[in-house]
Design a protein around this motif. Sequence first.
Motif, mmCIF file in Angstrom:
data_model
loop_
_atom_site.group_PDB
_atom_site.id
_atom_site.type_symbol
_atom_site.label_atom_id
_atom_site.label_comp_id
_atom_site.label_asym_id
_atom_site.label_seq_id
_atom_site.Cartn_x
_atom_site.Cartn_y
_atom_site.Cartn_z
ATOM 1 N N ILE A 695 0.839 -1.207 0.000
ATOM 2 C CA ILE A 695 0.000 0.000 0.000
ATOM 3 C C ILE A 695 0.869 1.251 0.000
ATOM 4 N N GLN A 696 1.905 1.251 0.822
ATOM 5 C CA GLN A 696 2.782 2.421 0.882
ATOM 6 C C GLN A 696 3.500 2.641 -0.452
ATOM 7 N N ALA A 697 3.982 1.555 -1.049
ATOM 8 C CA ALA A 697 4.660 1.676 -2.342
ATOM 9 C C ALA A 697 3.701 2.185 -3.417
ATOM 10 N N THR A 698 2.454 1.712 -3.358
ATOM 11 C CA THR A 698 1.443 2.146 -4.328
ATOM 12 C C THR A 698 1.147 3.634 -4.171
ATOM 13 N N ILE A 699 1.025 4.086 -2.932
ATOM 14 C CA ILE A 699 0.761 5.508 -2.676
ATOM 15 C C ILE A 699 1.903 6.370 -3.212
ATOM 16 N N VAL A 700 3.139 5.947 -2.934
ATOM 17 C CA VAL A 700 4.298 6.717 -3.395
ATOM 18 C C VAL A 700 4.338 6.756 -4.912
ATOM 19 N N ARG A 701 4.076 5.617 -5.555
ATOM 20 C CA ARG A 701 4.104 5.563 -7.022
ATOM 21 C C ARG A 701 3.047 6.488 -7.626
ATOM 22 N N ILE A 702 1.852 6.465 -7.063
ATOM 23 C CA ILE A 702 0.771 7.322 -7.569
ATOM 24 C C ILE A 702 1.100 8.795 -7.349
ATOM 25 N N MET A 703 1.569 9.122 -6.162
ATOM 26 C CA MET A 703 1.861 10.524 -5.840
ATOM 27 C C MET A 703 3.050 11.039 -6.649
ATOM 28 N N LYS A 704 4.009 10.182 -6.899
ATOM 29 C CA LYS A 704 5.159 10.602 -7.707
ATOM 30 C C LYS A 704 4.722 10.932 -9.122
ATOM 31 N N SER A 705 3.743 10.198 -9.597
ATOM 32 C CA SER A 705 3.238 10.429 -10.951
ATOM 33 C C SER A 705 2.331 11.650 -11.017
ATOM 34 N N ARG A 706 1.465 11.819 -10.023
ATOM 35 C CA ARG A 706 0.452 12.879 -10.063
ATOM 36 C C ARG A 706 0.891 14.167 -9.368
ATOM 37 N N LYS A 707 1.897 14.093 -8.501
ATOM 38 C CA LYS A 707 2.424 15.245 -7.748
ATOM 39 C C LYS A 707 1.494 15.694 -6.628
ATOM 40 N N ASP A 708 0.224 15.907 -6.932
ATOM 41 C CA ASP A 708 -0.742 16.220 -5.873
ATOM 42 C C ASP A 708 -2.078 15.579 -6.213
ATOM 43 N N LEU A 709 -2.815 15.212 -5.158
ATOM 44 C CA LEU A 709 -4.039 14.447 -5.381
ATOM 45 C C LEU A 709 -4.963 14.627 -4.188
ATOM 46 N N GLY A 710 -6.274 14.679 -4.474
ATOM 47 C CA GLY A 710 -7.261 14.785 -3.411
ATOM 48 C C GLY A 710 -7.374 13.486 -2.633
ATOM 49 N N ASN A 711 -7.889 13.592 -1.410
ATOM 50 C CA ASN A 711 -7.977 12.436 -0.515
ATOM 51 C C ASN A 711 -8.810 11.307 -1.121
ATOM 52 N N THR A 712 -10.003 11.639 -1.601
ATOM 53 C CA THR A 712 -10.900 10.612 -2.136
ATOM 54 C C THR A 712 -10.312 9.936 -3.363
ATOM 55 N N GLU A 713 -9.745 10.725 -4.263
ATOM 56 C CA GLU A 713 -9.176 10.161 -5.482
ATOM 57 C C GLU A 713 -7.996 9.256 -5.169
ATOM 58 N N LEU A 714 -7.173 9.646 -4.203
ATOM 59 C CA LEU A 714 -6.032 8.811 -3.821
ATOM 60 C C LEU A 714 -6.516 7.487 -3.232
ATOM 61 N N LEU A 715 -7.506 7.553 -2.362
ATOM 62 C CA LEU A 715 -8.049 6.326 -1.760
ATOM 63 C C LEU A 715 -8.583 5.385 -2.839
ATOM 64 N N ASN A 716 -9.324 5.932 -3.794
ATOM 65 C CA ASN A 716 -9.914 5.105 -4.854
ATOM 66 C C ASN A 716 -8.842 4.452 -5.720
ATOM 67 N N GLN A 717 -7.810 5.207 -6.069
ATOM 68 C CA GLN A 717 -6.758 4.658 -6.925
ATOM 69 C C GLN A 717 -5.968 3.571 -6.208
ATOM 70 N N VAL A 718 -5.705 3.758 -4.924
ATOM 71 C CA VAL A 718 -4.968 2.744 -4.166
ATOM 72 C C VAL A 718 -5.809 1.472 -4.023
ATOM 73 N N MET A 719 -7.103 1.637 -3.726
ATOM 74 C CA MET A 719 -7.983 0.466 -3.577
ATOM 75 C C MET A 719 -8.096 -0.301 -4.886
ATOM 76 N N GLU A 720 -8.152 0.430 -5.988
ATOM 77 C CA GLU A 720 -8.228 -0.230 -7.292
ATOM 78 C C GLU A 720 -6.944 -0.996 -7.594
ATOM 79 N N ALA A 721 -5.802 -0.396 -7.295
ATOM 80 C CA ALA A 721 -4.519 -1.067 -7.549
ATOM 81 C C ALA A 721 -4.364 -2.307 -6.672
ATOM 82 N N ALA A 722 -4.821 -2.225 -5.432
ATOM 83 C CA ALA A 722 -4.656 -3.340 -4.497
ATOM 84 C C ALA A 722 -5.639 -4.469 -4.759
#
Length: 757
Positions: A695-722
Amino acid sequence: MSTLPAFTDLNATWAFIQPGLEFILGAQNDQGVTSTMYMNCYTAVYNYCVNKSRRGSTSVANSTENNSYSLAGAEIYNKLETYLVQFIRNLRKTPNESFLEFYVRRWTRFTIGAVYMNNVFDYMNRYWVQKERSDGRKDVFDVNTLSLIKWRNEMFQPNADVLIEQVLDLIEKQRNHLIVDTNLISSAIKSLVYLSIDIQDLKKPNLIIYVNSFEKPFLDATMSYYTKESSEYLTNHNVVDYMKKCETRLAEEISRSNTFLEDHSKKAFVSILNQAMIENHASEMYDQFIVLLEQNQIDHIQRMYKLLMRVPKTLDPLASALEEYIKKEANAAIEKIKNEADAGEGKKKGGVEPKNYINTLIAIYNQFNDIVIQAFSKDTKFIRSLDNACRHFVNNNAIAVPKPRAACKTPEYLAKYADGFLKSNAKDADIVDMNADNLMIVFKFINDKDTFEEHYRRSLAKRLINGTCKSDELEESVIHRLQEENSIEYTSKMTKMFSDMKASEDLKSKVKESDQFVKEFNPLVLAQSMWPFRHVADYDLKVAPELEAPLANLKQVYATQHQGRKLQWLFNHGRAEVKANLSKKGKPPFQFQVSNVQLMILMAFNKKSSYTYNELYDIVGCNKIVFDNHLNPLIKFKLVESSNENLANATLKIVEYYNSKKVKVNFISGIKSVDVKQEEEDATREIVAARQTYIQATIVRIMKSRKDLGNTELLNQVMEAASTRFTTRVLDIKKSIDTLIEKEYIRREGDKYVYIS
C-alpha cells in the motif's frame, strides 16, 4: 394505318398512333401490338417531332440570321398525358375479381406497355423532354415515368386504402396458414416502390409511397397480430411450447420479409416481431428460467437465450438470475459439506477437508461453466455472471468465513489442497481428482491472492526441505502458472527457494563426511529473507559429539565460498534417518526417521543404555516443553522405557531389542505439534506487513506520478490497484498515508496530498 399521316397535322398524327397505343397498353385484353403497327407509331411520332421542329424554325430563320432550331413535342406530349389519364380511368375490374387482383393484373400489363410506349416516343424523350428538363421544367418527364405518375395519381391514390387493406388481409391469411397467391402480395408491394417517384430528382432513391402507404400499416398490423396471438398462446400453453412457437413464427416471417419487403423495412419489421413475441413476454421466460436450470434443460435454456438475444437488453435480467441462482446453489452445496464435517462425516483433524471443500467449489464452477458454454454460447455477459457468482461464493460462504468479519479461509484451504496433490507421499486414490487446473480455477476467483501465496510458499518450503515434492517440474509448472495469472514479483521468493535448493546440492558435493555415524549429510542453506522459517531459541540443541565434526566442516566449506555470511541452525525443521542395531539376530537393522531433538536423545544412548530424565534433558539442551514433545513418541512406541509415569522422576532406558513389524519406523509423526498456531500467527503477521509495504509503495508511485491528489481520489486509486492482490480497507490506507507523512514522502495541504520530491 398503312398510310402515315401528314407530319404537320397534330390531330391526324394522334388519331394514327392512338389505336397502336391501345394495343401496347393492353386495352384489347392481352392482344399485343404487331411489329408493323409498332414501327408505324414510332415513325409517325418521329416525323411529327422532326418536321415540326424544322418547320417551326423557318420563320425564326427569316426574321433572324442565327439559324436557331426550335424543338417540337409539347403538343403531342399533352395529347399523351390526356390519353393516359383517360385510359387509366376507363379500366374496370371484372365482377369475379377483387380490387387487388384487378390492380395487379392491370398494373403488370400497364408497366410492360409503358416500356414499349417509352420506345415509341423515344425521339421526343431524347430531345424535347431532355431539353425541357434541362431548362428547369420539373413537370415534364420521359414517357415511362409519366405513365407511372399517371398510374399513381389516377389508380393508386384514389384506391390506396382498399388496396393496402386487401394486401394486409392476404398477408394475415398467409400467417393463418391459408393458401394465398403470394404473387398478388409481392406485385402490389413492388408497385409501390416503382410509384415512389421524386419529381424534383428522378435519379434520387425514393420510397415515400411504399413507406407511408404500406410499411407503416404493415408494421402496425404485424404488431397487433402477434401481440394478440402470443398472449392467447401463452394462456393455453407453457413457456417451452411458446418458445418453440416463436422460433417457427420468426422463421416464417423472416422468409416472408425476404420475399415481400424492401430492405428499408426489414430492421423495423424484425424489431416489431421481437417486441411483440419476445420483449413483451420476457417476464414469462424469466419465471421459467430457474425451473429449466433446476431440471438441467440445456436445450430449452439455449432456446430461451437465442430468443432473448434478439433483444439484447432482455439478457441482463437473465444474466442476473443466473448469477443469483449459482450463488444459491453454491451456498447449499457448501452448507452440506460443512454440516457433514460438523457431524463427523468427512472430517480431517476436526475440520472440513480441503480436498472436499475445493472440489465442491470446482464442481459448482464446472457445472455452470458447461451451461454457459452450451446454452449461452460463451456470451461474455453470462461469463461475467458466472465469474461474479464464483468470486462471491469462493470468498463468502459458511466455510470461508465461519464468523462475521473473519478473514477468508479459502486461500488457506486452497494452499492445503495444492499441498495434497504435490506431495510425493500422497496416494493416487486420494488425489485422483486433484490437479493444477482446479487450483488455478479457484485461484482466479479468490480476492486475497497474497494470503494464498503466503500459505502456498510455506507448504512449498516444507515439501522442499523434507524432500516430499512429487517432482520439481510439477512444482515449477504450478509457480509458472501463478506468475502468468498474477505477478512475477509475488512468486519471486518461491523461485529463489528453488535456487537455494540447487545451491545446497552443490554445497553437499563439496562437504566431505567426517564421521562414521553420518552416512549421508544433506545440508540446506536457505536465505532468511526468502524462506518462511525463523530461528526458534527453544530448539537450540547441544550437538552430539559425533555430529560436531561434519557440522564444523560444513561451516568451514561455506565460509570459503561466502565470506561474511552468518549461518544459523534451524533444528526445528531438520530431520534424520538413524540406523539402529536393535533387532534380534538374523534380522536387518531398523531405520528410524526422527527429528533433530529425537536424534540427540538417541545419540546419547550410544554412551550408555539409561539416564535419568534430568540427565538426558541436560545432554539435549532444548526447551523442556519441546524436549517432552519429542521424547513422548519414543516412549509411546516403546523404543525408550520409562520407570515412572511422571517423567521428571523417571529413569529412561533404551530397549535391548525393538519390536516392530516394520523395518522403517517414523517417530516424527507422533510428535505433538505446538507450532501450528505460531505458524499461523507468523503467516498472518507477514501478510499484514507485506500489505502495508504494498500500500505504501502504491501511494508513493501514484503521488510521484500525479504530484498532488485529493484524498478521495487517492483512496480510490490505491484500492483499485490493491484489488488484484487483496481486499484492503480505507483505514489501512489512511494508516499508510500517515506513515508516509511521518517519513516525509508526502505532506498534507488542506484536503489534498502533495508529493515531496
